[in-house]
Every structure is written in C-alpha cells, then in structure tokens.
Design an enzyme around this catalytic site. Structure first.
Site, PDB file in Angstrom:
ATOM      1  CE  LYS A   1      -4.027  10.575  -7.054  1.00  0.00           C
ATOM      2  NZ  LYS A   1      -3.082  11.045  -6.133  1.00  0.00           N
TER       3      LYS A   1
ATOM      4  CD  GLU B   1      -2.820   6.475  -6.694  1.00  0.00           C
ATOM      5  OE1 GLU B   1      -2.291   6.196  -5.624  1.00  0.00           O
ATOM      6  OE2 GLU B   1      -3.349   7.596  -6.907  1.00  0.00           O
TER       7      GLU B   1
ATOM      8  CD1 TRP C   1      -4.060  -4.157   0.454  1.00  0.00           C
ATOM      9  CD2 TRP C   1      -1.898  -4.633   0.807  1.00  0.00           C
ATOM     10  NE1 TRP C   1      -3.343  -3.677  -0.602  1.00  0.00           N
ATOM     11  CE2 TRP C   1      -2.026  -3.938  -0.422  1.00  0.00           C
ATOM     12  CE3 TRP C   1      -0.629  -5.031   1.217  1.00  0.00           C
ATOM     13  CZ2 TRP C   1      -0.932  -3.638  -1.222  1.00  0.00           C
ATOM     14  CZ3 TRP C   1       0.454  -4.726   0.424  1.00  0.00           C
ATOM     15  CH2 TRP C   1       0.304  -4.031  -0.775  1.00  0.00           C
TER      16      TRP C   1
ATOM     17  CG  HIS D   1      15.991  12.919 -25.155  1.00  0.00           C
ATOM     18  ND1 HIS D   1      17.139  12.937 -25.919  1.00  0.00           N
ATOM     19  CD2 HIS D   1      15.739  14.212 -24.823  1.00  0.00           C
ATOM     20  CE1 HIS D   1      17.572  14.196 -26.025  1.00  0.00           C
ATOM     21  NE2 HIS D   1      16.734  14.982 -25.362  1.00  0.00           N
TER      22      HIS D   1
ATOM     23  CE  LYS E   1      -5.580   8.166   2.161  1.00  0.00           C
ATOM     24  NZ  LYS E   1      -5.376   8.946   0.923  1.00  0.00           N
TER      25      LYS E   1
ATOM     26  CG  ASN F   1      -1.057  -3.555  10.104  1.00  0.00           C
ATOM     27  OD1 ASN F   1      -0.440  -3.892   9.100  1.00  0.00           O
ATOM     28  ND2 ASN F   1      -1.401  -2.305  10.357  1.00  0.00           N
ATOM     29  N   GLY F   2       1.390  -5.961   9.801  1.00  0.00           N
ATOM     30  CA  GLY F   2       2.851  -5.861   9.756  1.00  0.00           C
ATOM     31  C   GLY F   2       3.420  -7.049   9.007  1.00  0.00           C
TER      32      GLY F   2
ATOM     33  NE  ARG G   1      -5.305   0.570   8.200  1.00  0.00           N
ATOM     34  CZ  ARG G   1      -4.347   1.245   8.823  1.00  0.00           C
ATOM     35  NH1 ARG G   1      -4.582   2.480   9.206  1.00  0.00           N
ATOM     36  NH2 ARG G   1      -3.180   0.708   9.055  1.00  0.00           N
TER      37      ARG G   1
ATOM     38  CB  CYS H   1      -3.523  -5.410   7.846  1.00  0.00           C
ATOM     39  SG  CYS H   1      -2.747  -6.607   6.768  1.00  0.00           S
TER      40      CYS H   1
ATOM     41  CD  GLU I   1      -0.567  13.342  -7.235  1.00  0.00           C
ATOM     42  OE1 GLU I   1       0.460  12.640  -7.156  1.00  0.00           O
ATOM     43  OE2 GLU I   1      -1.573  13.124  -6.556  1.00  0.00           O
TER      44      GLU I   1
HETATM   45  C1  G6P Z   1       0.070   5.053  -0.607  1.00  0.00           C
HETATM   46  C2  G6P Z   1      -1.189   5.867  -0.876  1.00  0.00           C
HETATM   47  C3  G6P Z   1      -0.811   7.160  -1.590  1.00  0.00           C
HETATM   48  C4  G6P Z   1       0.207   7.941  -0.769  1.00  0.00           C
HETATM   49  C5  G6P Z   1       1.437   7.075  -0.433  1.00  0.00           C
HETATM   50  C6  G6P Z   1       2.300   7.752   0.617  1.00  0.00           C
HETATM   51  O1  G6P Z   1       0.627   4.643  -1.816  1.00  0.00           O
HETATM   52  O2  G6P Z   1      -2.091   5.127  -1.667  1.00  0.00           O
HETATM   53  O3  G6P Z   1      -1.973   7.954  -1.769  1.00  0.00           O
HETATM   54  O4  G6P Z   1       0.623   9.051  -1.483  1.00  0.00           O
HETATM   55  O5  G6P Z   1       1.016   5.831   0.139  1.00  0.00           O
HETATM   56  O6  G6P Z   1       1.558   7.849   1.795  1.00  0.00           O
HETATM   57  P1  G6P Z   1       1.784   8.918   2.925  1.00  0.00           P
HETATM   58  O7  G6P Z   1       0.721   8.612   3.948  1.00  0.00           O
HETATM   59  O8  G6P Z   1       3.174   8.670   3.465  1.00  0.00           O
HETATM   60  O9  G6P Z   1       1.647  10.253   2.314  1.00  0.00           O
END
Ligand code: G6P
Length: 610
Positions: free
Chosen positions: A487, A490, A75, A506, A605, A100-101, A27, A2, A483
């Site tokens: 990616k 996501e 969100w 395994h 985000k 927000n929260g 965000r 949010c 990672e």
């Molecule tokens: C969300 C974002 C990721 C990020 C993660 C941790 O999932 O989409 O890109 O790695 O949060 O966020 P931070 O701000 O704590 O690195």
C-alpha cells in the site's frame, strides 16, 4: 489499464463518451482520446496526454458533433505515453479503432504492412490492427467481415471497437482475452471495458464471450461466436447503483473504500452463516460433496489478492488441516508444477480479469484439479464465468487502484472457505461456532479500528520525508506486513519492504538506522515475545519503531518507539483488524505527499495484459 467506450446513438455522443472515460479513469492510464463521426461524415479526433479532464477541455474548445463515436484511455505498453500513441488510431481517414490488450505478433504484421505501403504514425502494437482492417475493407469486405478477417491475423489479446466512415450506421466490436461489454439502450447501443462506464446511460448489459464479434446499429445487435456462428447472449440487468461509483463527500475513493469495509464485510457474510456454522451452499450446490474429497489446496493470485491467499494458508493448514500452497499467478503459469491428488484450485481476484490469474485458471482447468474455485468481486467477470465454483465477495465497485475493501472481503471469504473445508476434515463444531461468532463481530470491530483515523493521520507526518520503510510481521501477520508495504509504495512512492520478523538478522538489519522507520504488526499472540526481541534488535541500532499492537500488549512508548493500540482481538480475525491501520497509514502519507492517491503513477486497477 486501457479503457474503451463507444456509442451509436440517437443523440450526440461526445459527452457520453467523455463521462464514460471519466468513470474508467480508475483503471489507470496516461493519455486519452476521442473520435466522433460528424453529420458530414468527417471523422474528428482529439487526443491528449494526461487526464480525461484535459481531453474534456479540448472537446469544449473544438466540439465534436455526431452520434457515432469511440473513446479510449491508454496505459502505455508499446510506445511511450504520447499523443501520437494515444487511441483512437485510424487508417487513411477511412476507418478508426480503439483497442485494449497486446498484439504479440505486431512486429511481423508491421513489416508486411510497411511493404504494402502503409504509413505508421505511432509506435503502438495497436496500429497494425486498423491497417489490417483497412486492407480487408479495401478488398470489398463489409466491416464485420473486415474485423473478423483482421483479427484472424492477430496473436495476442484484444477488445476492439471499430468504425468505418463509409458505413456510418454501424459500430463493430470484438473481444479475445480482454473484457468488453455491450450496453443496450432504447434505439442506441454502447460498448465499454466495464459496466461502470455506461451506468449513466443504461443498466442493461451483454457480456461478450471469448472470440465474439458484435455488429451494433442503433436498433439492431448481432453477435457471432469464435467459430463464426450467430449466437444470442443474455441481456443482464446491472444492480450497481449509479452513485456507488461516485466519491460522495470523501476526498478520495480510497478513503471511502477503507471506510466501507464494515458494510462490505457484513454484505459478504449475509446469508452465508447460520448461528454456529458456515454454509457450504454459499460455494454452489456441489460444493459440500466436492470439498469432502479435497486433499490439498493451491491458491493463485496477483498483488493484494495474493496477500489474501497467504493469510488463508495459515487458516487452511491451521484449522482445516489441509496442505495449502500459495503462488503468484505469473510464476505459476510458467513453471512445471505437480497437481496434488484431490487438489482444489482457488483463484482470487478483485476484478476477475487479471490476465495472469485468468491464464493460471485456464491452465489449471487442463491439469486435473478436482475443482476450480473463484473468489471474485465482479459477478460478470471472465474468472467467474470460467470457474466451477464461485464465491462472490460483495465489496461493491472498487475504484481506488490500491485495493482495500476487496482485500478484507477476500479474507472473510477465505475464512468461510476454511470453515466449510474444515467441516469435512475434522474441524470440531465448537471451533467453527467460535469462528462464526468472530466473523459476525467483525463489522463492529472494524468500526472501532476506523476510529483511529485521526491518530494515524498524525502519525503519517513522521513518514513523509522518509525514502524507505521496513514492515515486520510474523505468522499470519507477515502477509499483513507485505500488504502494508505494498500500500505504502503504491500510493506514496516510498520504497517499502516487508520481512518476516525472524528474518531480520539475515539481511535487513544491515539497513536499519534513524532514517529507516520500521512498522511492526504485533497482535497479542504466541509469537509476540519473539517479535518483541526482534524489535529490540531494531531499537538497539537506532531504528525508529512504529508498533501496531493489541490494547493489552505490554509495550511502552519510549524514545524511538511509538505504539498504536488497537482493540483487543482474537488471533483468528487479527489479520483483518491489523490490515486497516496499514491502509490508513499509507493513505495519509500519500495525502501529505500530495500524490495521486486513487490513480498512482504507472499503475492500473485491472491488469488485463501480461
Ligand atoms: C493490480 C491492482 C491491485 C490488485 C492486482 C490484482 O495490481 O492495482 O490492487 O491487487 O492488480 O488484481 P485482481 O483484480 O486480480 O485482484
């Protein structure tokens, strides 16, 4: 997650609020809303599902005159994405709020409010807050007291902006557990979830602390702390340039941010190295003494930041010889754990507002660690403010939801940490000097890797029709495989998993067939021969292999095996070099699939709630 924007100004605010929402789009959100108090004291509210652009179109059709207003991107957590659940929420045309929260005790409050005669128009946890504020106002309290009285009833996290139609010269804000900044203008004040939203109108900001309540008029600003005492919070000048949050000529923020990595890494290293050494002062004046007493390292983070921690474990144990454990913050905070003697707690976070990482840091604070270190990209964040030691990554604002430059600048910072810790733990000078030279060579090396962009774009065509992908790596490349898989899932919505290559037999080998591409990260290191045998196992079962390898790795392109050659790289910095093609591959697959690359569905985000 949010986003909040609010304004009390001398000029019409609708356009300012909408631009603020646009700047907070990164965000993550699924609906948006705006409300402005008109000159006739009428509250006009517009809410839409989907993008801010749609809300903007609606506002063009039904203009919202007025100089006091609130806006929000939602969100969904409690209640599906729907117009009725979008903010702002209001109570009986009297008062209105954005939030927000998450309010954890909303069900109990809701039951009591229903009995008290309130009518609910949404399924959100938020709506109880505005009814509680209304009750306080109806009992004769002013807006500030009403907000304080209502927030006293809340269990959970909140950042709030509130307006009362019967007090049209005032906007009240409050925060606990969710971020909120005040923008200070000339004869006007603003609120927002982060600085980026307000850069077109001001560069002067006040960062509210936990439990603060703020009373904003056009000309005055008063803040009270969690105990209700008046406080003066410093006004800080933001140095973020206005255009750093713009896409420029790049098609997506993610692509821009991938290409910014050489610069971001050079900035992160700036002033932190001599010709042969890493400077402990980079971590604060006390760091050198504190680090000398460190006997163990605990790294806690979420998402991509967690993967950075996993790479660092190899460095910290391998170079500094200090035991290191790495854990996902949401797991760490809910299990009983043993705090090692002389333990250094390291929280890694791009945003510094991730709810679980922050909660883990607060827990660590009470658990007896020798020191708490934050590695973070946002200087004003809660994580930075609450840590003893800080190393700021200097990636600049990261807008794409999928983290890229934040990741590689975290890796560079963690390598600096390794060297500084290593110094007091027997790391020899020659090794440190070699590591420093490698760090310095990184920006140029990454430019060479970025030149593979077109080749990787062509490779991406072979993934578009796939439903699953397996990533393999060994040693410190296993986190890079993790990672890469993160990616891809996501932003392209292709199911992707990563395995340490030695685990293939395994379980995952059972999945291999011609429809399951396998991406392998294969630098020229001690584990290469073992990795090659793992890859044979895949080939023997008809799997399509895509191998990212050092230039000198002897690996031929045969039927079913595609080899992408990267510049020859020293083992130490190989995780950074191999991270780039993983990012580019995911990016190009997503572009070909036509997904929303910068704001992938269902993701945020900055995850400011649990
Ligand atoms: C969300 C974002 C990721 C990020 C993660 C941790 O999932 O989409 O890109 O790695 O949060 O966020 P931070 O701000 O704590 O690195």
């Amino acid at each position: 997650m949010c986003g909040i924007v609010g304004a009390i100004a001398q000029r019409p605010v609708a356009a300012i609020l909408l631009e603020g929402l646009r700047r907070l789009e990164y965000r993550g959100y699924d609906s948006a809303g705006i409300a402005v108090l008109g000159p006739d004291r009428e509250l006009r509210r517009i809410r839409t599902l989907g993008k801010v652009a749609r809300l903007r179109d609606e506002v063009e059709r039904q203009p919202l005159p007025g100089t006091l207003g609130l806006a929000h991107t939602r969100w969904a957590t409690h209640g599906e994405p729907a117009t009725r659940n979008a903010h702002p929420h209001q109570c009986r045309d009297r008062c209105l709020l954005v939030h927000n929260g998450i309010i954890e005790n909303h069900e109990i409050l809701r039951r009591a409010q229903l009995e008290g005669g309130h009518r609910f128009t949404s399924e959100t946890d938020t709506e109880v807050i505005i009814h509680a504020i209304f009750d306080q106002l109806a009992a004769g309290r002013g807006l500030v007291d009403a907000v304080r009285g209502a927030t006293d009833l809340l269990v959970g996290a909140y950042a709030l902006g509130v307006i009362d139609t019967q007090d049209p010269e005032r906007l009240v804000a409050a925060r606990k557990g969710s971020p909120l900044v005040i923008g200070v203008g000339f004869g006007e004040h603003f609120i927002a979830s982060d600085v980026a939203a307000l850069l077109p109108v001001t560069h002067r900001f006040i960062f509210l602390e936990e439990g603060d309540v703020a009373d904003l008029t056009r000309d005055t600003l008063q803040i009270w702390d969690a105990l209700g005492h008046p406080v003066v919070r410093p006004v800080r000048e933001s140095t973020i340039p206005l255009d750093s949050t713009e896409r420029g000529s790049y098609r997506h923020f993610m692509l821009k941010e991938i290409h910014e990595q050489p610069r971001a890494i050079a900035d992160t290293l700036e002033g932190r190295l001599t010709a042969t050494r890493a400077l402990p002062e980079a971590f604060g004046n006390q760091a050198e003494t504190l680090f000398a007493g460190i006997r163990a390292v605990t790294i806690v983070a979420c998402g991509t930041s967690y993967h950075a921690g996993l790479v660092a474990r190899s460095w910290i144990e391998g170079l500094a010889g200090i035991p290191c454990q790495v854990e996902i913050a949401s797991e760490y905070r809910y299990r009983r754990h043993v705090v090692p003697d002389g333990g250094l707690f390291v929280a890694i976070s791009q945003s510094g507002e991730t709810a679980d990482t922050l909660a883990a840091l607060r827990l660590a604070k009470e658990s007896g660690y020798a020191a708490l270190l934050a590695i973070c990209n946002v200087p004003e964040s809660s994580l930075v403010r609450e840590s003893d030691l800080v190393l700021l990554t200097r990636a600049g604002p990261e807008i794409g939801v999928a983290s890229t430059k934040a990741f590689t600048t975290q890796l560079v910072s963690l390598l600096l940490l390794t060297l500084v810790l290593g110094r007091s733990h027997g790391l020899d000078e020659a090794t440190e000097a070699r590591a420093v030279a490698l760090l310095r060579s990184l920006p140029a090396r990454l430019e060479e890797v970025l030149a593979l962009d077109d080749a990787i774009a062509r490779l991406a065509e072979q993934f578009v029709e796939k439903h699953h992908t397996l990533y393999l790596g060994r040693g410190e490349q296993y986190p890079i495989a993790l990672e890469g898989a993160l990616k891809l899932k996501e932003i392209s919505y292709i199911h992707a998993e990563a395995y340490p290559a030695g685990e293939l037999k395994h379980g995952p080998l059972a999945l291999i067939d011609e429809d399951m591409p396998v991406v392998a990260v294969a630098p020229n290191n001690a584990l290469l021969e073992k990795l090659k045998s793992n890859l044979q196992e895949v080939r023997a079962r008809g799997g399509q292999l895509y191998v990212f390898a050092d230039y000198h790795v002897a690996m031929d392109e045969v039927d079913g095996v595609t080899v992408v050659k990267l510049p020859e790289t020293d083992d130490l910095i190989a995780p950074l070099v191999f991270a780039i093609p993983m990012q580019l591959l995911a990016y190009h697959v997503a572009v070909l699939k036509g997904t929303d690359v910068d704001q992938p569905r269902n993701l945020a985000k900055s995850v400011t709630v649990e």
